[in-house]
Write an enzyme that holds these catalytic residues in place. Structure first.
Site: not given
Length: 328
Positions: A66, A130
């Site tokens: 994003d 992540y």
């Protein structure tokens, strides 16, 4: 037949690793049309125009991130089709050329591998990791170093119950339906995922913090899976932070997970994008990002191919001139 522009040309597919600071971008994916927003992919493909491929180069991104999310190492595959009689570029030359012509200083190509023509950067990935960074002891935003403001989530609290966060994270490990941690807009047809690793640990400290700012402490959350749902990591992070602040108990995380309800009040919290980093994307047979230098050389040709990879001087002749201007 054979009279098209690609007749006799050689197409080579590459896996490319790249990194970026996501602050200036509307995510990693290209933004098409006349919008002012721009994605990392726009800059990568603009740089690839200087490769003079017979067919325009398109990057197929492994992991979509994003706006505001960073990547220490994302990946993509691309095809470069040179004119007839010209050998494929070596992975080293391709890396050098893309970096030479990248316009934005917050993007860097790390490494390239030559891969088979049916390789797919998204579907072939075996692991994605992540990293989420937190800072505690920051009552006001202006108390955080300017070098850290877009690279972590600054919390007002001085203390996090890390033991409780670690206990809560254990409920997330394994194969589950993660519907409760999925944001609307996910293209995934199944919300079942296998979370292999969920760690909460202190960071050794930031080099950008002055001695008189010792109240600031930094923490890292790390998650590994083959794939994630849309904003799954940021929603899991928000829940674990709530546990660390005492707003939720560790057992509440199990209840939320089993509810499969993405609209319940606790699980609708989403951690800010600025603290999230895509740390790695791994593929079977290629090892980690750094890999083995010999591996890149071995992958520079398909088995049985007699093509000689393009040399640096060959590439610079093709790209000479002024320097060219997911789901998380």
């Amino acid at each position: 037949m054979g009279s098209g522009p690609a007749a006799g040309s050689v197409r080579a597919r590459y896996l490319v690793y790249f990194q970026y600071l996501g602050t200036d971008f509307n995510g990693v994916a290209a933004v098409r049309g006349a919008q002012r927003a721009v994605g990392v992919q726009n800059y990568l493909e603009e740089a690839a125009e200087r490769l003079k491929s017979v067919v325009p180069v398109k990057f197929v991104i492994s992991s979509r991130t994003d706006a505001g999310v960073h990547a220490l190492s994302n990946a993509a595959h691309l095809d470069v089709q040179r004119r007839s009689g010209q050998p494929p570029f070596s992975p080293e030359v391709l890396t050098q050329a893309l970096n030479t012509h990248l316009k934005h200083p917050a993007i860097r190509v790390l490494q390239a591998f030559r891969v088979h023509s049916n390789f797919h950067a998204r579907y072939a990935a075996t692991s994605r990791t992540y990293l989420y960074r937190l800072a505690t002891g920051c009552p006001r935003p202006d108390q955080l170093s300017v070098f850290e403001r877009s690279r972590c989530w600054a919390l007002r609290a001085d203390y996090l119950d890390v033991a409780a966060m670690q206990e809560a994270a254990q409920h997330l490990l394994g194969t589950h339906d993660f519907s409760a941690f999925q944001s609307a807009g996910s293209p995934s047809t199944s919300s079942v995922r296998t979370l292999r690793r969920a760690l909460v640990s202190p960071e050794p400290g930031s080099p950008f913090v002055l001695p008189q700012e010792s109240r600031l402490r930094f923490w890292a959350l790390e998650f590994e899976s083959q794939s994630f749902l849309y904003r799954q990591v940021r929603r899991m992070t928000a829940i674990l932070v709530a546990v660390g602040l005492g707003a939720l108990t560790p057992s509440a995380v199990k209840v939320i997970l089993e509810s499969r309800d993405p609209l319940g009040r606790p699980q609708t919290r989403v951690a800010p994008a600025c603290g999230l980093f895509l740390k790695s994307v791994l593929y079977a047979g290629l090892g980690d990002l750094a890999g083995n230098p010999a591996c890149a050389q071995q992958e520079s040709q398909h088995p049985g191919s007699r093509e000689t990879p393009g040399q640096p001087e060959d590439l610079m002749r093709e790209t000479s001139g002024p320097k060219a201007g997911g789901l998380e």
